[in-house]
Motif scaffolding. Structure first.
Motif, PDB file in Angstrom:
ATOM      1  N   VAL A 189       0.867  -1.188   0.000  1.00 54.60           N
ATOM      2  CA  VAL A 189       0.000   0.000   0.000  1.00 54.60           C
ATOM      3  C   VAL A 189       0.899   1.232   0.000  1.00 54.60           C
ATOM      4  N   PHE A 190       0.809   2.040  -1.060  1.00 51.65           N
ATOM      5  CA  PHE A 190       1.604   3.268  -1.150  1.00 51.65           C
ATOM      6  C   PHE A 190       0.752   4.438  -0.657  1.00 51.65           C
ATOM      7  N   LEU A 191       1.304   5.199   0.282  1.00 50.84           N
ATOM      8  CA  LEU A 191       0.546   6.332   0.823  1.00 50.84           C
ATOM      9  C   LEU A 191       1.299   7.636   0.601  1.00 50.84           C
ATOM     10  N   ASN A 192       0.677   8.565  -0.113  1.00 57.16           N
ATOM     11  CA  ASN A 192       1.178   9.944  -0.206  1.00 57.16           C
ATOM     12  C   ASN A 192       2.663  10.081  -0.518  1.00 57.16           C
ATOM     13  N   ASN A 193       3.204   9.173  -1.314  1.00 56.68           N
ATOM     14  CA  ASN A 193       4.664   9.191  -1.505  1.00 56.68           C
ATOM     15  C   ASN A 193       5.111  10.368  -2.381  1.00 56.68           C
ATOM     16  N   SER A 194       6.369  10.755  -2.225  1.00 58.90           N
ATOM     17  CA  SER A 194       6.913  11.809  -3.086  1.00 58.90           C
ATOM     18  C   SER A 194       8.417  11.606  -3.254  1.00 58.90           C
ATOM     19  N   GLY A 195       8.902  12.075  -4.411  1.00 58.05           N
ATOM     20  CA  GLY A 195      10.341  11.973  -4.676  1.00 58.05           C
ATOM     21  C   GLY A 195      10.762  10.564  -5.075  1.00 58.05           C
ATOM     22  N   GLN A 196      12.079  10.365  -5.041  1.00 57.29           N
ATOM     23  CA  GLN A 196      12.662   9.076  -5.453  1.00 57.29           C
ATOM     24  C   GLN A 196      12.559   8.119  -4.268  1.00 57.29           C
ATOM     25  N   ILE A 197      11.443   7.411  -4.173  1.00 59.60           N
ATOM     26  CA  ILE A 197      11.173   6.644  -2.948  1.00 59.60           C
ATOM     27  C   ILE A 197      11.859   5.277  -2.947  1.00 59.60           C
ATOM     28  N   PHE A 198      12.211   4.772  -4.100  1.00 62.43           N
ATOM     29  CA  PHE A 198      13.074   3.581  -4.174  1.00 62.43           C
ATOM     30  C   PHE A 198      13.733   3.565  -5.549  1.00 62.43           C
ATOM     31  N   ASP A 199      14.770   2.730  -5.696  1.00 65.39           N
ATOM     32  CA  ASP A 199      15.517   2.721  -6.952  1.00 65.39           C
ATOM     33  C   ASP A 199      15.294   1.438  -7.740  1.00 65.39           C
ATOM     34  N   LYS A 200      15.446   0.297  -7.066  1.00 65.80           N
ATOM     35  CA  LYS A 200      15.341  -0.977  -7.805  1.00 65.80           C
ATOM     36  C   LYS A 200      13.885  -1.405  -7.867  1.00 65.80           C
ATOM     37  N   THR A 201      13.434  -1.748  -9.047  1.00 64.18           N
ATOM     38  CA  THR A 201      12.013  -2.048  -9.228  1.00 64.18           C
ATOM     39  C   THR A 201      11.733  -3.551  -9.367  1.00 64.18           C
ATOM     40  N   GLY A 207      -2.736   2.344  -4.025  1.00 65.27           N
ATOM     41  CA  GLY A 207      -2.136   3.673  -3.917  1.00 65.27           C
ATOM     42  C   GLY A 207      -3.177   4.648  -3.400  1.00 65.27           C
ATOM     43  N   VAL A 208      -2.754   5.538  -2.493  1.00 62.05           N
ATOM     44  CA  VAL A 208      -3.711   6.502  -1.955  1.00 62.05           C
ATOM     45  C   VAL A 208      -3.187   7.917  -2.131  1.00 62.05           C
ATOM     46  N   HIS A 209      -4.093   8.746  -2.621  1.00 63.21           N
ATOM     47  CA  HIS A 209      -3.878  10.180  -2.822  1.00 63.21           C
ATOM     48  C   HIS A 209      -2.553  10.452  -3.528  1.00 63.21           C
ATOM     49  N   ALA A 210      -1.565  11.096  -2.838  1.00 62.66           N
ATOM     50  CA  ALA A 210      -0.353  11.519  -3.548  1.00 62.66           C
ATOM     51  C   ALA A 210       0.600  10.373  -3.852  1.00 62.66           C
ATOM     52  N   ALA A 211       0.166   9.130  -3.588  1.00 64.06           N
ATOM     53  CA  ALA A 211       1.067   7.997  -3.873  1.00 64.06           C
ATOM     54  C   ALA A 211       1.666   8.110  -5.263  1.00 64.06           C
ATOM     55  N   ILE A 212       0.823   8.431  -6.254  1.00 65.93           N
ATOM     56  CA  ILE A 212       1.363   8.429  -7.610  1.00 65.93           C
ATOM     57  C   ILE A 212       2.024   9.761  -7.980  1.00 65.93           C
ATOM     58  N   ALA A 213       2.314  10.556  -6.958  1.00 69.70           N
ATOM     59  CA  ALA A 213       3.119  11.757  -7.200  1.00 69.70           C
ATOM     60  C   ALA A 213       4.588  11.499  -6.892  1.00 69.70           C
ATOM     61  N   ALA A 214       4.938  10.237  -6.658  1.00 74.06           N
ATOM     62  CA  ALA A 214       6.361   9.917  -6.483  1.00 74.06           C
ATOM     63  C   ALA A 214       7.055   9.973  -7.842  1.00 74.06           C
ATOM     64  N   PHE A 215       8.348   9.987  -7.841  1.00 64.03           N
ATOM     65  CA  PHE A 215       9.166   9.961  -9.074  1.00 64.03           C
ATOM     66  C   PHE A 215       8.809  11.092 -10.045  1.00 64.03           C
ATOM     67  N   LEU A 216       8.798  12.322  -9.557  1.00 59.47           N
ATOM     68  CA  LEU A 216       8.508  13.439 -10.463  1.00 59.47           C
ATOM     69  C   LEU A 216       9.787  14.239 -10.738  1.00 59.47           C
ATOM     70  N   ASN A 217       9.771  14.975 -11.827  1.00 60.36           N
ATOM     71  CA  ASN A 217      10.993  15.682 -12.214  1.00 60.36           C
ATOM     72  C   ASN A 217      11.213  16.991 -11.471  1.00 60.36           C
ATOM     73  N   GLY A 218      10.230  17.467 -10.726  1.00 61.15           N
ATOM     74  CA  GLY A 218      10.411  18.758 -10.044  1.00 61.15           C
ATOM     75  C   GLY A 218      10.696  18.572  -8.580  1.00 61.15           C
ATOM     76  N   LYS A 219      11.128  19.613  -7.925  1.00 63.71           N
ATOM     77  CA  LYS A 219      11.340  19.542  -6.472  1.00 63.71           C
ATOM     78  C   LYS A 219      10.009  19.797  -5.776  1.00 63.71           C
ATOM     79  N   ILE A 230       2.008   0.265 -13.154  1.00 61.74           N
ATOM     80  CA  ILE A 230       1.102  -0.325 -12.155  1.00 61.74           C
ATOM     81  C   ILE A 230      -0.256   0.367 -12.177  1.00 61.74           C
ATOM     82  N   PHE A 231      -0.256   1.659 -12.006  1.00 64.87           N
ATOM     83  CA  PHE A 231      -1.529   2.365 -11.821  1.00 64.87           C
ATOM     84  C   PHE A 231      -2.160   2.854 -13.122  1.00 64.87           C
ATOM     85  N   GLY A 232      -1.398   2.851 -14.207  1.00 67.58           N
ATOM     86  CA  GLY A 232      -1.953   3.258 -15.500  1.00 67.58           C
ATOM     87  C   GLY A 232      -1.827   4.743 -15.763  1.00 67.58           C
TER      88      GLY A 232
END
Ligand SMILES: Cc1cc2nc3c(=O)[nH]c(=O)nc-3n(C[C@H](O)[C@H](O)[C@H](O)COP(=O)(O)O)c2cc1C
Length: 600
Positions: A416-428, A443-455, A473-475
């Motif tokens: 379960v991914f919750l509100n993640n942001s940034g480079q939360i892991f490297d190996k997939t 995934g919940v709320h900002a979960a799919i805001a991880a791995f973005l190009n901005g700060k 995963i999430f489409g």
């Protein structure tokens, strides 16, 4: 079984019925006996009700009963289970003897009216005893009783101490007496007691004190040694002396020989019940409620283990490592070594449904490398609690090792991914393998805001994803969001997420962060959208007429279930203080979580 007659009043009544049951009818007869006994045990005034079989004559059964009084026995005759089952059982058996008797000796072990009954072979008995003036402590008592019921084979009585109104109590003030008044026999009956008092001047209430004073004067002192007890209280406000009152309650209980225990679990963020449930006024939020239930369950575990001899109820095994090591990102953490976490979580688990089982496990991943959502602790707490209700075990972590190591991740059936942001892991690789095995991802709320190009993932800028994994995963992936606002959400009930979802209205107004996404999942035939936004009611929407908010799919050959809900920015959605908004957001999330648990 027939009705005995000619018995005296107010003295314990012992009834012995000897029955012969033909071999071919015994199975059916015993099935009915089981139902009859388990219902009878719940009755007021029933001290024992046991079926035993003669060791010499295999067709001979003896029913051994003890009742507090004739009135209780009479009430037993009028119960639906007696009226339905006893004539059927009598029709299949012959009554050889029926005896009604009273104690022949004035002494007994500890004066304990339930002595002589094998505690190993009957349900545990728990008394939740409380005092209240304005109903708050009564609510805690009910939640503790709910917690007790989470372990099987427990009978529970909730009783309020009697006692006259104090001079300061307004005559029109009604005490909450929705439960029966306690009698001393309730104390004798119980193996374990949860005893709750309103905090009064940092101590226990006068009525609670009076109850135990009088119990002592009535000969009760010395009769309760070795029973288990725990205390709880409602105080006027945090810091009002609740712990002192709980400890004062325990002082009384210890004086009577009860064994009192503490609880190490953290039942919420910065929230524990080491000395019992200490609640400010009424238990309102999820953490308070969980705390009270936790205390009830722990009392049941102690009674189950120490009194009823049930190894699987031993608190050492049922300790909830996930709660104990409650550890949230953004907060200076008590870091938990992974091996400790693994060891603790591998202990057999008594699920909240009361079955002793090896629970399935979910990894709740809260790593936020960039933007930190305040709602994450409440969200994690809610997800943990829900998983427990499902009979699952949740482990909250922001340690990426759990996602990157195949060995570690293989212990989990759901991520379960919750509100993640940034480079939360490297190996997939480990996560992809998890999916290949048909295990789910939520995934919940900002979960799919991880791995973005901005700060700054707060939404102002349009972001591009830097990793394919969440898209796979999430489409889709987070793009940006306009400011928090109110918008119209529409539901699609044509889905496989189960019937609970229909308790959400087909359309409702809702205040949230409404995300825009890199791709519109409506265009993906493998995805079913369950909630969408009417962009005409908001500003800043970029998805057009069909703006998805929550969806699910199954991916890979093993059809791994995936659910995502963009709803749920605020903590109040998860701690029960958000009214209808809270109910709708969590009902949708619960349906998706359940779908993924059931299909993983
Ligand atoms: C006589 C009296 C003394 C109280 N003393 C305290 C106190 O020391 N600390 C506190 O936090 N609240 C105190 N309160 C408030 C109650 O503990 C609080 O209202 C509690 O929620 C009442 O529980 P009930 O609704 O079960 O009666 C006191 C209330 C009364 C009537």
């Amino acid at each position: 079984m027939c009705k005995p007659d000619n018995m005296s009043n107010q003295i314990h009544i012992h009834v012995t019925v000897v029955k012969d049951v033909p071999a071919e009818k015994q199975q059916k007869w015993l099935e009915m006996a089981k139902e009859l006994a388990s219902e009878t045990w719940k009755e007021d005034g029933c001290i024992s009700y046991d079926f035993v079989r003669s060791t010499e004559k295999q067709n001979r059964f003896i029913i051994v009963e003890e009742w507090e009084s004739q009135a209780h026995l009479d009430a037993h005759f009028n119960t639906p289970h007696f009226q339905t089952l006893v004539p059927l059982m009598d029709g299949m058996s012959e009554t050889v003897e029926l005896d009604v008797s009273q104690k022949a000796l004035a002494i007994s072990r500890h004066n304990d009216t339930s002595s002589g009954v094998s505690r190993k072979h009957r349900n545990g008995r728990i008394l939740v005893l409380y005092d209240t003036s304005s109903g708050s402590t009564a609510m805690i008592a009910d939640l503790i009783a709910e917690g007790v019921k989470l372990l099987d084979k427990m009978d529970v009585r909730v009783r309020v101490v009697p006692g006259a109104a104090a001079t300061w109590e307004k005559p029109e003030t009604k005490r909450d007496i929705s439960h029966p008044f306690a009698t001393f026999n309730d104390v004798y009956w119980a193996d374990g007691i949860a005893c709750g008092t309103p905090t009064n001047l940092g101590g226990i209430s006068y009525r609670m004190k009076q109850f135990w004073d009088e119990f002592s004067q009535a000969g009760g002192w010395g009769s309760t040694d070795g029973k288990i007890a725990t205390a709880f209280t409602s105080q006027g406000g945090h810091g009002g002396g609740g712990e002192l009152a709980a400890m004062a309650m325990q002082t009384v209980l210890m004086n009577f020989g009860f064994s009192c225990f503490g609880i190490t679990d953290y039942t919420g963020f910065l929230d524990t019940n080491h000395y019992g449930s200490i609640i400010a006024k009424k238990p309102r939020n999820l953490e308070d409620k969980r705390k009270c239930r936790r205390q009830g369950l722990r009392l049941a575990e102690f009674v189950g283990y120490y009194i009823n001899g049930r190894d699987e109820a031993n608190p050492v095994h049922t300790k909830n490592a996930d709660i104990k090591f409650y550890n949230f990102p953004g907060i200076p953490s008590r870091s938990v070594p992974s091996d400790v976490l693994d060891e603790r979580t591998s202990a057999p688990h008594v699920s909240l449904e009361g079955r002793s089982t090896e629970a399935r496990k979910a990894l709740i991943f809260t790593k936020m490398e960039d933007y930190v959502h305040d709602s994450t602790p409440a969200m994690a707490s809610w997800v943990l609690c829900k998983l427990q209700e499902f009979g699952w075990k949740g482990v909250v972590t922001d340690d990426k090792d759990f996602l990157e190591s195949e060995e570690k991740l293989s212990a989990y059936d759901l991520v379960v991914f919750l509100n993640n942001s940034g480079q939360i892991f490297d190996k997939t690789e480990a996560l992809m393998k998890h999916i290949e095995q048909g295990k789910g991802v939520v995934g919940v709320h900002a979960a799919i805001a991880a791995f973005l190009n901005g700060k700054d993932a707060s939404g102002a800028t349009v972001m591009e994803p830097t990793s394919e994994i969440f898209h796979t995963i999430f489409g889709s992936h987070f793009k940006n969001h306009p400011p928090v606002q109110k918008g119209k959400v529409s539901m699609n009930f044509k889905n496989d997420l189960g019937p609970n979802l229909v308790s959400v209205p087909s359309e409702f107004m809702h205040t949230d962060e409404f995300f825009n996404f890199t791709k519109n999942v409506y265009d993906d035939p493998s995805i079913t959208v369950v909630a969408s936004l009417d962009e005409s009611t908001t500003d800043g929407g970029l998805m057009g007429e069909r703006h998805p908010l929550a969806w699910y799919r199954n991916i890979g050959e093993q059809k791994a279930p995936v659910f995502y809900s963009a709803l749920g920015h605020f903590s109040h959605f998860y701690n029960g203080t958000g009214g209808a908004d809270s109910e709708y957001v969590t009902t949708i999330l619960e349906a998706g979580l359940r779908y993924c648990c059931d299909n993983s």
